[in-house]
Design a protein around this motif. Structure first.
Motif, PDB file in Angstrom:
ATOM      1  N   LEU A  89     -31.715  44.119  23.648  1.00 51.79           N
ATOM      2  CA  LEU A  89     -33.025  43.758  23.098  1.00 51.79           C
ATOM      3  C   LEU A  89     -33.885  42.934  23.625  1.00 51.79           C
ATOM      4  CD1 LEU A  89     -31.855  43.427  19.377  1.00 51.79           C
ATOM      5  CD2 LEU A  89     -33.000  45.314  20.363  1.00 51.79           C
ATOM      6  N   TYR A  90     -33.301  41.822  24.424  1.00 48.30           N
ATOM      7  CA  TYR A  90     -34.070  41.088  25.277  1.00 48.30           C
ATOM      8  C   TYR A  90     -34.631  41.831  26.509  1.00 48.30           C
ATOM      9  CZ  TYR A  90     -35.767  37.024  28.019  1.00 48.30           C
ATOM     10  OH  TYR A  90     -36.533  36.236  28.861  1.00 48.30           O
ATOM     11  N   SER A  91     -34.004  42.792  27.031  1.00 52.18           N
ATOM     12  CA  SER A  91     -34.272  43.500  28.278  1.00 52.18           C
ATOM     13  C   SER A  91     -35.566  44.151  28.188  1.00 52.18           C
ATOM     14  CB  SER A  91     -33.370  44.498  28.704  1.00 52.18           C
ATOM     15  OG  SER A  91     -33.191  45.573  27.800  1.00 52.18           O
ATOM     16  N   GLY A  92     -35.977  44.466  27.094  1.00 53.50           N
ATOM     17  CA  GLY A  92     -37.405  45.119  26.802  1.00 53.50           C
ATOM     18  C   GLY A  92     -37.111  46.711  27.063  1.00 53.50           C
ATOM     19  N   ARG A  93     -35.909  47.283  26.763  1.00 50.83           N
ATOM     20  CA  ARG A  93     -35.702  48.689  26.982  1.00 50.83           C
ATOM     21  C   ARG A  93     -35.386  49.293  25.578  1.00 50.83           C
ATOM     22  NH1 ARG A  93     -37.983  47.698  30.980  1.00 50.83           N
ATOM     23  NH2 ARG A  93     -37.270  48.031  33.087  1.00 50.83           N
ATOM     24  N   PRO A  94     -35.853  50.425  25.189  1.00 51.00           N
ATOM     25  CA  PRO A  94     -35.323  51.036  23.856  1.00 51.00           C
ATOM     26  C   PRO A  94     -34.034  51.008  23.662  1.00 51.00           C
ATOM     27  CG  PRO A  94     -36.536  52.523  25.167  1.00 51.00           C
ATOM     28  CD  PRO A  94     -36.633  51.099  25.828  1.00 51.00           C
ATOM     29  N   VAL A  95     -33.439  50.948  22.739  1.00 51.98           N
ATOM     30  CA  VAL A  95     -31.829  51.000  22.443  1.00 51.98           C
ATOM     31  C   VAL A  95     -31.497  52.128  21.684  1.00 51.98           C
ATOM     32  CG1 VAL A  95     -29.898  49.852  21.584  1.00 51.98           C
ATOM     33  CG2 VAL A  95     -31.757  48.592  22.868  1.00 51.98           C
ATOM     34  N   ILE A  96     -30.599  52.944  22.036  1.00 51.15           N
ATOM     35  CA  ILE A  96     -30.021  54.105  21.010  1.00 51.15           C
ATOM     36  C   ILE A  96     -28.625  53.438  20.554  1.00 51.15           C
ATOM     37  CG2 ILE A  96     -28.689  56.156  20.872  1.00 51.15           C
ATOM     38  CD1 ILE A  96     -30.486  57.214  23.464  1.00 51.15           C
ATOM     39  N   HIS A  97     -28.686  53.198  19.067  1.00 53.02           N
ATOM     40  CA  HIS A  97     -27.506  52.509  18.456  1.00 53.02           C
ATOM     41  C   HIS A  97     -26.825  53.520  17.726  1.00 53.02           C
ATOM     42  CE1 HIS A  97     -26.131  48.830  15.858  1.00 53.02           C
ATOM     43  NE2 HIS A  97     -25.040  48.951  17.121  1.00 53.02           N
ATOM     44  N   GLN A 116     -33.785  46.878  12.359  1.00 54.46           N
ATOM     45  CA  GLN A 116     -34.444  45.521  11.778  1.00 54.46           C
ATOM     46  C   GLN A 116     -35.706  45.242  12.761  1.00 54.46           C
ATOM     47  OE1 GLN A 116     -32.064  42.170  11.112  1.00 54.46           O
ATOM     48  NE2 GLN A 116     -30.430  43.340  10.224  1.00 54.46           N
ATOM     49  N   ALA A 117     -35.450  45.601  14.119  1.00 55.11           N
ATOM     50  CA  ALA A 117     -36.465  45.082  15.341  1.00 55.11           C
ATOM     51  C   ALA A 117     -37.350  46.392  15.434  1.00 55.11           C
ATOM     52  CB  ALA A 117     -35.998  44.789  16.280  1.00 55.11           C
ATOM     53  N   ASN A 118     -37.042  47.656  14.839  1.00 57.98           N
ATOM     54  CA  ASN A 118     -37.621  48.879  15.280  1.00 57.98           C
ATOM     55  C   ASN A 118     -38.021  48.935  16.649  1.00 57.98           C
ATOM     56  OD1 ASN A 118     -39.019  51.295  14.632  1.00 57.98           O
ATOM     57  ND2 ASN A 118     -40.999  49.924  14.420  1.00 57.98           N
ATOM     58  N   ALA A 119     -36.892  48.804  17.407  1.00 58.75           N
ATOM     59  CA  ALA A 119     -36.658  48.624  18.936  1.00 58.75           C
ATOM     60  C   ALA A 119     -35.927  49.853  19.586  1.00 58.75           C
ATOM     61  CB  ALA A 119     -35.921  47.362  19.068  1.00 58.75           C
ATOM     62  N   GLY A 120     -35.804  50.735  18.750  1.00 56.22           N
ATOM     63  CA  GLY A 120     -35.059  52.226  19.427  1.00 56.22           C
ATOM     64  C   GLY A 120     -34.719  53.047  18.342  1.00 56.22           C
ATOM     65  N   ILE A 121     -33.607  53.645  18.479  1.00 62.94           N
ATOM     66  CA  ILE A 121     -33.153  54.615  17.553  1.00 62.94           C
ATOM     67  C   ILE A 121     -31.707  54.439  17.005  1.00 62.94           C
ATOM     68  CG2 ILE A 121     -32.843  57.284  17.339  1.00 62.94           C
ATOM     69  CD1 ILE A 121     -34.685  57.895  19.548  1.00 62.94           C
ATOM     70  N   ARG A 131     -42.472  54.008  24.487  1.00 61.67           N
ATOM     71  CA  ARG A 131     -40.854  53.192  24.790  1.00 61.67           C
ATOM     72  C   ARG A 131     -41.072  51.735  25.079  1.00 61.67           C
ATOM     73  NH1 ARG A 131     -39.918  57.925  28.370  1.00 61.67           N
ATOM     74  NH2 ARG A 131     -40.193  56.485  30.178  1.00 61.67           N
ATOM     75  N   THR A 132     -42.460  51.558  25.827  1.00 59.72           N
ATOM     76  CA  THR A 132     -42.561  49.917  26.258  1.00 59.72           C
ATOM     77  C   THR A 132     -42.779  49.141  25.013  1.00 59.72           C
ATOM     78  OG1 THR A 132     -43.643  50.851  28.349  1.00 59.72           O
ATOM     79  CG2 THR A 132     -44.098  48.399  27.499  1.00 59.72           C
ATOM     80  N   SER A 133     -43.486  49.918  23.806  1.00 57.59           N
ATOM     81  CA  SER A 133     -43.626  49.114  22.820  1.00 57.59           C
ATOM     82  C   SER A 133     -42.451  48.794  21.962  1.00 57.59           C
ATOM     83  CB  SER A 133     -44.683  49.789  21.722  1.00 57.59           C
ATOM     84  OG  SER A 133     -45.879  49.947  22.377  1.00 57.59           O
ATOM     85  N   MET A 134     -41.497  50.132  21.944  1.00 55.81           N
ATOM     86  CA  MET A 134     -40.233  49.675  21.224  1.00 55.81           C
ATOM     87  C   MET A 134     -39.506  48.470  21.779  1.00 55.81           C
ATOM     88  SD  MET A 134     -38.308  53.295  20.892  1.00 55.81           S
ATOM     89  CE  MET A 134     -38.764  54.477  19.779  1.00 55.81           C
TER      90      MET A 134
END
Length: 414
Positions: A331-339, A350-355, A380-383
């Motif tokens: 998450l810190y890397s600033g890349r979207p995450v597939i979980h 929770q972070a709305n940082a990927g899928i 993707r950058t916003s994620m």
């Protein structure tokens, strides 16, 4: 605001320092507490199967002054062979016995004692010290033994050693002034074992901001292995059964004819050889394996990825949550995450940082990869930016240490 200086004794037989293993949770919490002016002692065993380079010395204890206010204490323990060696349990008894002697050796009387699992047997020594000094005893559950042994390890609940550990766990919940866990929903299990809910505090795993901000560049030899002009789906960490990497390879097999997408798996583990064999046999030219890299280079590697992947088995154990160190790093890397995860406490969601998708579903992994691939780079950058902000606000060890500190100060006002 800095209030009264406290002295923390953090007792975790399996703790370590960054140069000989991961460093990890208690090392970084201790660093942050020390920066606040508190005195911190972390007590660990000199030998464990988790250490790359076990400590070797003749004395019973080895004191290392890590930095101002932070001392790491190694307890001399015999060598054993692997996680399943019975001598490991003997070591836990030796460790618990020896730490009682610290009452006459450490010059600073503790204001609080934190004992961390999975070494439940440490309870005897840690609770003794808390009683001797008449200070709060914190029982921290980072691996819910003996539940892990029965639900994942396949041991019977009636196995004598399981019954013994269960007795310790139940007793620790009753004895503790506070109970911590890095599992988001651990309270569900703990209440079933008699824990008073008011004692419980969720204290997650986090990330050391100074460490990730001072990342090391990747070696040229490593960079040369990563394809250029591809959409990289990346993974860093252990490649074992629990990491469910076979489902990611399933996805790679499905996408093998998409010349724009490539998979990079960084790390080692028991399943790596099997996965490498499968990749060769099926001519999956879209998969690259890279050996483990130093922890200080992880952020540099993540920056090469277009999206990060982390997966889990679909196991009922995860109803309590997960405590993966790599999730805050991702998450810190600033890349979207597939979980790929079916459990409680999903940071990506929770972070709305990927899928976030169900575990063990290769078709959903494929769909997620294609969805991210087709998204405009701005989205993707916003994620990724939301994930990074989530870590800074919630998962930095600076903030986690402040949470621990506030709990201790709260105990003073009761």
């Amino acid at each position: 605001m800095m209030l009264e200086r406290k002295t923390f004794w953090i007792i975790n037989q399996y703790s370590s320092t960054p140069e000989i293993a991961m460093g990890g949770r208690h090392y970084y919490i201790a660093q942050e507490l020390a920066k606040k002016g508190h005195k911190v002692y972390v007590v660990a065993g000199s030998y464990s199967h988790l250490l790359r380079s076990p400590k070797i010395f003749d004395e019973e204890f080895l004191f290392e002054e890590r930095e101002p206010n932070f001392t790491f204490i190694w307890v001399n323990l015999p060598k054993y062979y692997g996680a399943h060696d019975k001598k490991r349990i003997i070591n836990e008894f030796i460790f618990s016995y020896k730490i009682k002697k610290l009452k006459k050796i450490i010059k600073d009387k503790p204001d609080v004692i934190l004992h961390s699992s999975p070494a439940l047997i440490t309870y005897f020594g840690a609770s003794y010290l808390a009683s001797f000094f008449k200070v709060p005893y914190i029982f921290e559950v980072r691996d819910p033994w003996p539940l892990t042994l029965t639900e994942i390890g396949g041991y019977s609940k009636n196995h004598p050693f399981v019954l013994f550990l269960q007795w310790i766990e139940d007793r620790a919940y009753l004895r503790a002034d506070f109970v911590f866990s890095n599992f988001f929903n651990a309270i569900e299990h703990m209440q079933s074992r008699g824990l008073d809910r008011t004692k419980f505090h969720w204290v997650p795993n986090g990330i050391s901001l100074p460490e990730v901000e001072n990342k090391e560049a990747l070696d040229i030899s490593v960079l040369e292995k990563i394809p250029k002009d591809k959409f990289i789906i990346g993974y860093t960490g252990t490649i074992g059964t629990a990491n469910a990497m076979n489902y990611l390879i399933d996805a790679a097999e499905y996408l093998v004819n998409n010349s724009s997408i490539h998979f990079v798996l960084v790390g080692d583990g028991k399943e790596k050889v099997n996965l490498e064999k499968r990749v060769v046999e099926n001519n999956l030219t879209n998969v690259t394996f890279i050996s483990s890299i130093p922890k200080k280079q992880i952020q540099s590697m993540l920056e090469v990825f277009n999206a990060c992947y982390i997966g889990w088995l679909d196991h009922k154990m995860y109803r309590l949550g997960i405590a993966a160190n790599k999730l805050p790093e991702y998450l810190y890397s600033g890349r979207p995450v597939i979980h790929s995860y079916s459990g409680a406490g999903d940071f990506v969601q929770q972070a709305n940082a990927g899928i976030s998708i169900e575990a063990e579903k290769p078709n959903l992994i494929v769909d997620s990869i294609l969805e991210l691939y087709r998204l405009p780079i701005e989205e993707r950058t916003s994620m990724g930016a939301r994930g990074k902000q989530f870590v800074i606000e919630n998962l930095s060890y600076m903030n986690i240490a402040a949470k621990l500190e506030s709990i201790v100060f709260q105990s003073d006002s009761n």
